[in-house]
Write an enzyme that holds these catalytic residues in place. Structure first.
Site, PDB file in Angstrom:
ATOM      1  N   ALA A   7      43.079 150.148  25.963  1.00  0.00           N
ATOM      2  CA  ALA A   7      41.718 150.668  26.024  1.00  0.00           C
ATOM      3  C   ALA A   7      41.450 151.570  24.823  1.00  0.00           C
ATOM      4  CB  ALA A   7      41.501 151.455  27.317  1.00  0.00           C
ATOM      5  N   CYS A   8      40.303 151.358  24.197  1.00  0.00           N
ATOM      6  CA  CYS A   8      39.891 152.207  23.078  1.00  0.00           C
ATOM      7  C   CYS A   8      38.390 152.421  23.180  1.00  0.00           C
ATOM      8  CB  CYS A   8      40.299 151.606  21.744  1.00  0.00           C
ATOM      9  SG  CYS A   8      39.417 150.125  21.280  1.00  0.00           S
ATOM     10  N   ASN A   9      37.787 152.955  22.136  1.00  0.00           N
ATOM     11  CA  ASN A   9      36.357 153.247  22.194  1.00  0.00           C
ATOM     12  C   ASN A   9      35.523 152.010  22.488  1.00  0.00           C
ATOM     13  OD1 ASN A   9      36.140 156.028  21.917  1.00  0.00           O
ATOM     14  ND2 ASN A   9      36.371 155.928  19.711  1.00  0.00           N
ATOM     15  N   VAL A  38      37.147 151.686  26.799  1.00  0.00           N
ATOM     16  CA  VAL A  38      37.652 152.589  27.823  1.00  0.00           C
ATOM     17  C   VAL A  38      36.719 152.634  29.034  1.00  0.00           C
ATOM     18  CG1 VAL A  38      36.649 154.728  26.912  1.00  0.00           C
ATOM     19  CG2 VAL A  38      38.817 154.793  28.128  1.00  0.00           C
TER      20      VAL A  38
END
Length: 101
Positions: A7-9, A38
């Site tokens: 998960a990232c931006n 995210v």
């Protein structure tokens, strides 16, 4: 099969890392690896063996730990160094080391 969620931006930069992780996986290692924003990840936690957060969303760790406490899923932050290098092998090894058998 091991299921690893990153998960990232926005899920875009981490998709490069996913490709490197898949390339690092041996033919004898069955893995499913997906990258998502995210905001989406917190809604689709069931069924994953571990969640790795991009360093830029590391501040979300406590929220993810609360959300996964009854799901038997380990959550960690990817090191900034491995993330920046797009070191798929190192991140894959991190994921595999935290997955509960």
């Amino acid at each position: 099969m091991k299921k690893i969620l990153l998960a990232c931006n926005a899920g875009m930069s981490t998709s490069l890392l996913v490709n490197k992780m898949k390339a690092a996986a041996t033919k004898n290692l069955a893995v499913e690896i997906e990258a998502v924003p995210v905001s989406e990840a917190v809604q689709i936690l069931e069924g994953w063996d571990c969640v790795l957060l991009g360093p830029q969303v590391g501040h979300e760790l406590a929220k993810f730990k609360r959300a996964t406490r009854n799901l038997d899923i380990t959550v960690e932050i990817i090191s900034a160094q491995n993330y920046g290098r797009v070191d798929g092998e190192a991140v894959l090894n991190q994921a595999l080391s935290i997955i509960k058998d």
